[in-house]
Scaffold this motif. Structure first.
Motif, PDB file in Angstrom:
ATOM      1  N   SER A   1      79.915   3.241  22.922  1.00 45.03           N
ATOM      2  CA  SER A   1      80.913   2.381  23.555  1.00 45.03           C
ATOM      3  C   SER A   1      81.913   1.835  22.568  1.00 45.03           C
ATOM      4  N   SER A   2      81.638   1.928  21.255  1.00 44.75           N
ATOM      5  CA  SER A   2      82.537   1.341  20.272  1.00 44.75           C
ATOM      6  C   SER A   2      83.833   2.085  20.145  1.00 44.75           C
ATOM      7  N   VAL A   3      83.927   3.279  20.736  1.00 40.54           N
ATOM      8  CA  VAL A   3      85.165   4.041  20.638  1.00 40.54           C
ATOM      9  C   VAL A   3      85.843   4.195  21.982  1.00 40.54           C
ATOM     10  N   ASN A   4      85.420   3.442  22.970  1.00 39.99           N
ATOM     11  CA  ASN A   4      86.009   3.597  24.292  1.00 39.99           C
ATOM     12  C   ASN A   4      87.331   2.881  24.451  1.00 39.99           C
ATOM     13  N   ASP A   5      87.619   1.926  23.578  1.00 44.38           N
ATOM     14  CA  ASP A   5      88.844   1.138  23.697  1.00 44.38           C
ATOM     15  C   ASP A   5      89.878   1.653  22.739  1.00 44.38           C
ATOM     16  N   ASN A   6      90.990   2.150  23.268  1.00 43.43           N
ATOM     17  CA  ASN A   6      92.035   2.713  22.425  1.00 43.43           C
ATOM     18  C   ASN A   6      92.720   1.668  21.576  1.00 43.43           C
ATOM     19  N   ASN A   7      92.482   0.383  21.834  1.00 43.85           N
ATOM     20  CA  ASN A   7      93.105  -0.665  21.048  1.00 43.85           C
ATOM     21  C   ASN A   7      92.222  -1.125  19.891  1.00 43.85           C
TER      22      ASN A   7
ATOM     23  N   GLY B   1     112.618   4.894  10.667  1.00 46.83           N
ATOM     24  CA  GLY B   1     111.341   4.204  10.546  1.00 46.83           C
ATOM     25  C   GLY B   1     110.701   3.949  11.894  1.00 46.83           C
ATOM     26  N   GLN B   2     111.512   3.608  12.894  1.00 44.93           N
ATOM     27  CA  GLN B   2     110.967   3.388  14.235  1.00 44.93           C
ATOM     28  C   GLN B   2     110.410   4.681  14.822  1.00 44.93           C
ATOM     29  N   VAL B   3     111.071   5.784  14.512  1.00 45.70           N
ATOM     30  CA  VAL B   3     110.568   7.094  14.968  1.00 45.70           C
ATOM     31  C   VAL B   3     109.204   7.374  14.337  1.00 45.70           C
ATOM     32  N   ILE B   4     109.068   7.068  13.045  1.00 42.38           N
ATOM     33  CA  ILE B   4     107.795   7.277  12.359  1.00 42.38           C
ATOM     34  C   ILE B   4     106.702   6.411  12.979  1.00 42.38           C
ATOM     35  N   ILE B   5     107.028   5.169  13.296  1.00 43.69           N
ATOM     36  CA  ILE B   5     106.054   4.262  13.928  1.00 43.69           C
ATOM     37  C   ILE B   5     105.605   4.823  15.276  1.00 43.69           C
ATOM     38  N   ASP B   6     106.560   5.307  16.066  1.00 43.03           N
ATOM     39  CA  ASP B   6     106.228   5.867  17.379  1.00 43.03           C
ATOM     40  C   ASP B   6     105.353   7.112  17.240  1.00 43.03           C
ATOM     41  N   GLU B   7     105.691   7.966  16.273  1.00 38.35           N
ATOM     42  CA  GLU B   7     104.901   9.183  16.064  1.00 38.35           C
ATOM     43  C   GLU B   7     103.495   8.845  15.570  1.00 38.35           C
ATOM     44  N   ALA B   8     103.395   7.834  14.699  1.00 38.76           N
ATOM     45  CA  ALA B   8     102.081   7.414  14.221  1.00 38.76           C
ATOM     46  C   ALA B   8     101.234   6.867  15.363  1.00 38.76           C
ATOM     47  N   SER B   9     101.864   6.143  16.287  1.00 33.51           N
ATOM     48  CA  SER B   9     101.143   5.602  17.445  1.00 33.51           C
ATOM     49  C   SER B   9     100.586   6.725  18.314  1.00 33.51           C
ATOM     50  N   VAL B  10     101.375   7.776  18.488  1.00 30.88           N
ATOM     51  CA  VAL B  10     100.921   8.935  19.269  1.00 30.88           C
ATOM     52  C   VAL B  10      99.713   9.582  18.589  1.00 30.88           C
ATOM     53  N   GLU B  11      99.779   9.722  17.267  1.00 32.94           N
ATOM     54  CA  GLU B  11      98.676  10.344  16.537  1.00 32.94           C
ATOM     55  C   GLU B  11      97.425   9.466  16.572  1.00 32.94           C
ATOM     56  N   ILE B  12      97.607   8.148  16.527  1.00 32.53           N
ATOM     57  CA  ILE B  12      96.463   7.233  16.612  1.00 32.53           C
ATOM     58  C   ILE B  12      95.767   7.377  17.967  1.00 32.53           C
ATOM     59  N   ALA B  13      96.567   7.470  19.032  1.00 36.41           N
ATOM     60  CA  ALA B  13      95.995   7.648  20.375  1.00 36.41           C
ATOM     61  C   ALA B  13      95.247   8.974  20.463  1.00 36.41           C
TER      62      ALA B  13
ATOM     63  N   ASP C   1      91.987   8.541  18.683  1.00 35.38           N
ATOM     64  CA  ASP C   1      91.078   7.735  19.508  1.00 35.38           C
ATOM     65  C   ASP C   1      90.373   8.596  20.548  1.00 35.38           C
ATOM     66  N   GLU C   2      91.156   9.454  21.206  1.00 40.65           N
ATOM     67  CA  GLU C   2      90.584  10.320  22.238  1.00 40.65           C
ATOM     68  C   GLU C   2      89.605  11.316  21.626  1.00 40.65           C
ATOM     69  N   GLU C   3      89.947  11.830  20.445  1.00 41.85           N
ATOM     70  CA  GLU C   3      89.058  12.782  19.770  1.00 41.85           C
ATOM     71  C   GLU C   3      87.751  12.098  19.345  1.00 41.85           C
ATOM     72  N   ILE C   4      87.866  10.887  18.802  1.00 40.09           N
ATOM     73  CA  ILE C   4      86.679  10.132  18.383  1.00 40.09           C
ATOM     74  C   ILE C   4      85.779   9.842  19.584  1.00 40.09           C
ATOM     75  N   LYS C   5      86.395   9.464  20.695  1.00 38.81           N
ATOM     76  CA  LYS C   5      85.637   9.181  21.913  1.00 38.81           C
ATOM     77  C   LYS C   5      84.891  10.430  22.392  1.00 38.81           C
ATOM     78  N   SER C   6      85.592  11.568  22.420  1.00 42.67           N
ATOM     79  CA  SER C   6      84.969  12.814  22.878  1.00 42.67           C
ATOM     80  C   SER C   6      83.837  13.237  21.956  1.00 42.67           C
ATOM     81  N   LEU C   7      84.046  13.099  20.648  1.00 37.73           N
ATOM     82  CA  LEU C   7      83.011  13.480  19.684  1.00 37.73           C
ATOM     83  C   LEU C   7      81.784  12.595  19.816  1.00 37.73           C
TER      84      LEU C   7
END
Length: 255
Positions: free
Chosen positions: A226-232, A122-134, A137-143
């Motif tokens: 600017s609404s997508v500039n913050d990865n958090n 489960g912790q591995v899944i959480i870590d992988e999901a965090s990577v995908e979220i980041a 975020d970067e894709e949304i910002k670029s778009l």
């Protein structure tokens, strides 16, 4: 699909759950009994990969690649509460003296060992999901920057109306997919985290993590770049596509 129909999918495009083409069916692997065992996929970057049949859904001419993280999360969210209930049940049986202490200890240790492994998974899944979220975020910002630049060039007459509409619709669809994908990964992360830090007995029996992605028609909304500039940024703060970005917001992005 029947075995004969599966062969008709050779060379056909494969889409992810958000409608994006990620590759195509190159070949199949069959066991000695002629049962389909795996699919050889040629991904868009030219790489080949052998995928289990469970990772793909075949529906006529439509072939969908199912998220591995999502399927693993669904399985984990089912297994952990079930094992917890079984462990509690043998404790109750032991207290009622319906099973011996030695048998209780053996079963308890067995369940505990499996639970500990599932918690690590489960912790591995959480870590992988965090990577995908980041990544989302970067894709949304670029778009969003791409849409802002397109709006700017269209506003000053550098881009013709027909070309603008084609490019805008393309970017808008991509932003919609990225936002939906990010929301799904946030749900996966939240569900699995709740399982790991909470008492599984208090969770609903059917604790599925987005078995299907539902696409709905939405009205355009205005979203500052600017609404997508913050990865958090939380899921609720993300722009809901389709998105219209106005030139007046460009100054906030520093373009």
């Amino acid at each position: 699909m029947s075995s004969s129909n599966l062969f008709l999918s050779l060379g056909k495009p494969i889409k992810n759950e958000y409608g994006k083409v990620i590759g195509k069916v190159a070949s199949f692997a069959l066991d000695p009994n002629g049962k389909f065992d795996a699919v050889f996929v040629e991904f868009s970057d030219g790489q080949f990969s052998k995928q289990a049949m469970d990772n793909l859904r075949f529906n006529g001419s439509e072939i969908t690649f199912v998220s591995k993280i999502k399927s693993q999360a669904n399985m984990l969210c089912d297994q952990i509460p079930l094992l917890w209930r079984k462990d509690q049940a043998i404790k109750d049986l032991h207290d009622k003296q319906k099973i011996t202490h030695d048998l209780f200890q053996e079963l308890h240790n067995s369940f505990e060992g499996v639970l500990n492994q599932l918690k690590k998974d489960g912790q591995v899944i959480i870590d992988e999901a965090s990577v995908e979220i980041a990544r989302c975020d970067e894709e949304i910002k670029s778009l969003s920057y791409a849409i802002a630049n397109l709006e700017l060039e269209h506003e000053i007459g550098q881009v013709a109306e027909e070309t603008y509409q084609t490019a805008f619709n393309l970017l808008q669809d991509s932003l919609k997919r990225a936002t939906t994908e990010r929301a799904d990964y946030e749900i996966i992360k939240s569900k699995v985290s709740s399982i790991l830090i909470g008492d599984p007995s208090t969770l609903p029996k059917a604790n599925k993590v987005y078995a299907e992605t539902v696409t709905t028609q939405q009205k355009p909304v205005s979203v500052p770049v600017s609404s997508v500039n913050d990865n958090n940024t939380s899921v609720n703060d993300l722009p809901e596509p389709p998105v219209v970005v106005y030139v007046k917001e460009i100054g906030k992005a520093g373009l």
